[in-house]
Design an enzyme around this catalytic site. Structure first.
Site, mmCIF file in Angstrom:
data_model
loop_
_atom_site.group_PDB
_atom_site.id
_atom_site.type_symbol
_atom_site.label_atom_id
_atom_site.label_comp_id
_atom_site.label_asym_id
_atom_site.label_seq_id
_atom_site.Cartn_x
_atom_site.Cartn_y
_atom_site.Cartn_z
ATOM 1 N N GLY A 1 0.806 -1.215 0.000
ATOM 2 C CA GLY A 1 0.000 0.000 0.000
ATOM 3 C C GLY A 1 0.843 1.271 0.000
ATOM 4 N N HIS B 1 4.363 1.555 -8.015
ATOM 5 C CA HIS B 1 3.316 0.543 -7.907
ATOM 6 C C HIS B 1 2.378 0.637 -9.118
ATOM 7 C CE1 HIS B 1 4.057 1.327 -3.449
ATOM 8 N NE2 HIS B 1 4.285 0.038 -3.539
ATOM 9 N N GLY C 1 8.501 -5.423 -8.723
ATOM 10 C CA GLY C 1 9.406 -4.374 -9.195
ATOM 11 C C GLY C 1 10.872 -4.768 -9.034
ATOM 12 N N GLN D 1 14.229 -9.416 -3.693
ATOM 13 C CA GLN D 1 12.880 -9.992 -3.551
ATOM 14 C C GLN D 1 12.432 -10.653 -4.858
ATOM 15 O OE1 GLN D 1 9.328 -8.157 -1.455
ATOM 16 N NE2 GLN D 1 8.959 -7.436 -3.520
ATOM 17 N N SER E 1 9.551 5.143 -3.430
ATOM 18 C CA SER E 1 9.357 4.196 -2.340
ATOM 19 C C SER E 1 8.370 4.791 -1.355
ATOM 20 C CB SER E 1 10.691 3.952 -1.629
ATOM 21 O OG SER E 1 10.477 3.327 -0.383
ATOM 22 N N SER E 2 7.539 3.922 -0.775
ATOM 23 C CA SER E 2 6.607 4.406 0.254
ATOM 24 C C SER E 2 7.392 5.005 1.419
ATOM 25 C CB SER E 2 5.735 3.272 0.764
ATOM 26 O OG SER E 2 5.124 2.615 -0.324
ATOM 27 N N ARG E 3 8.591 4.488 1.655
ATOM 28 C CA ARG E 3 9.411 4.975 2.780
ATOM 29 C C ARG E 3 10.014 6.351 2.527
ATOM 30 N NH1 ARG E 3 10.586 -0.864 3.550
ATOM 31 N NH2 ARG E 3 9.818 -1.402 5.619
HETATM 32 P P1 AMP Z 1 5.963 -2.468 -1.630
HETATM 33 O O1 AMP Z 1 4.606 -1.877 -1.465
HETATM 34 O O2 AMP Z 1 7.070 -1.525 -1.291
HETATM 35 O O3 AMP Z 1 6.095 -3.810 -0.960
HETATM 36 O O4 AMP Z 1 6.140 -2.749 -3.170
HETATM 37 C C1 AMP Z 1 5.208 -3.517 -3.883
HETATM 38 C C2 AMP Z 1 5.764 -3.822 -5.245
HETATM 39 O O5 AMP Z 1 6.012 -2.605 -5.946
HETATM 40 C C3 AMP Z 1 7.101 -4.577 -5.189
HETATM 41 O O6 AMP Z 1 7.133 -5.552 -6.202
HETATM 42 C C4 AMP Z 1 8.096 -3.484 -5.451
HETATM 43 O O7 AMP Z 1 9.304 -3.937 -6.014
HETATM 44 C C5 AMP Z 1 7.340 -2.600 -6.414
HETATM 45 N N1 AMP Z 1 7.902 -1.244 -6.392
HETATM 46 C C6 AMP Z 1 8.068 -0.456 -5.306
HETATM 47 N N2 AMP Z 1 8.671 0.704 -5.650
HETATM 48 C C7 AMP Z 1 8.904 0.621 -6.980
HETATM 49 C C8 AMP Z 1 9.511 1.492 -7.942
HETATM 50 N N3 AMP Z 1 10.020 2.684 -7.600
HETATM 51 N N4 AMP Z 1 9.565 1.090 -9.218
HETATM 52 C C9 AMP Z 1 9.071 -0.124 -9.591
HETATM 53 N N5 AMP Z 1 8.489 -0.985 -8.751
HETATM 54 C C10 AMP Z 1 8.404 -0.622 -7.463
#
Ligand code: AMP
Length: 283
Positions: free
Chosen positions: A31, A37, A147, A153, A185-187
């Site tokens: 999320g 995403h 991603g 991962q 990044s969400s972070r």
């Molecule tokens: P997360 O919500 O951070 O667990 O990410 C969910 C999915 O989105 C994972 O497969 C991540 O690798 C992908 N993702 C997160 N940030 C990016 C980004 N900047 N570019 C491409 N994919 C992303």
């Protein structure tokens, strides 16, 4: 677009799609969605009749002193992003829906998970493999989208799917970046103004390493040293790791003649950020 919170509600919807002969894509997320995403969802929508986005901050992939309680959450905004991207359904379970209080079965992996992020986060990939396995069983998609931002991962999931015969196609998607190069990044939401500016150093340092490879450098140690040297110039940056590894085995590489992954994790203030690039352009 539907928002569904329980497995019991979700299963008949997916069975209904299957009866109609429709293909299903899954985009697992935690999320707080951003354009990274969204790029996964858009790609999934282009390749499947129906797309499920899971929106679940998975407690089992956080270590005890990590940011589970503060991880940003905004279901309303996430739903708008999913709808706009063309998803058919958002699966948003509570932790109690995903884990029994006496849950004791996990999916773990011997190799691939010990180095890189696995060193500082020894239980992280067990949590990831377990939750992704559960989502694969619940949704039973044809394809699932991950991603390259989380390169380890992606490699781990590919291996898990191969080793456990999930029969699901794993689609890797390129890293989406902010205009100045910072990987989305969400972070990033944790960063204050000064830290946000400093965070560019991750991409800048990797770009330096990538340029060396493009110019013909094949010594993994030299590339690693150059990236570390560049990060060292940013006072707010504290390195967790910088590694140059084989893109498939994730083992450190000295003499580069096969596809590699250059990956790093760096603290900017209290926020741990990751980034990477792959190189496979051998002449
Ligand atoms: P997360 O919500 O951070 O667990 O990410 C969910 C999915 O989105 C994972 O497969 C991540 O690798 C992908 N993702 C997160 N940030 C990016 C980004 N900047 N570019 C491409 N994919 C992303």
């Amino acid at each position: 677009m539907q928002i569904v919170k329980t497995i019991q509600e979700l299963r008949p919807i997916i069975q209904g799609w299957r009866k109609e002969g429709l293909s299903v894509g899954l985009v697992p997320t935690m999320g707080y969605l951003h354009d990274g995403h969204k790029s996964l969802i858009v790609k999934a929508v282009g390749e499947n009749d129906r797309v499920v986005v899971s929106d679940f901050v998975n407690p089992t992939q956080f270590g005890v002193n990590e940011d589970l309680s503060t991880y940003p959450r905004d279901l309303e905004r996430d739903a708008a992003v999913c709808k706009e991207a063309g998803a058919a359904l958002v699966f948003h379970p509570e932790p109690e829906e995903m884990y029994f209080p006496d849950s004791c079965t996990f999916v773990d992996m011997d190799s691939l998970t010990k180095g890189l992020c696995g060193k500082a986060r020894p239980t992280h990939f067990r949590g990831v493999c377990t939750v992704v396995s559960k989502l694969f069983h619940i949704v039973a998609p044809d394809r699932a989208y991950f991603g390259q931002k989380d390169a380890q991962q992606l490699a781990v999931i590919r291996r898990m799917v191969r080793d456990l015969d999930f029969g699901i196609t794993i689609v890797g998607c390129p890293i989406v970046r902010e205009a100045d190069g910072l990987a989305m990044s969400s972070r990033n939401a944790y960063l204050n103004e000064e830290e946000r500016k400093a965070a560019i150093i991750l991409h800048e340092s990797l770009a330096l390493g990538e340029k060396m490879l493009e110019d013909g450098e094949r010594d993994g140690a030299k590339i690693r040293e150059a990236i570390l040297g560049s990060l060292d110039r940013e006072p707010l940056a504290k390195v967790d790791y910088v590694e140059v590894v084989d893109a498939e085995t994730l083992e450190p590489v000295e003499d580069i003649h096969r596809p590699i992954l250059a990956a790093l994790a760096v603290y900017i203030g209290k926020t741990r950020l990751i980034d990477n690039f792959t190189f496979d352009a051998f002449k």
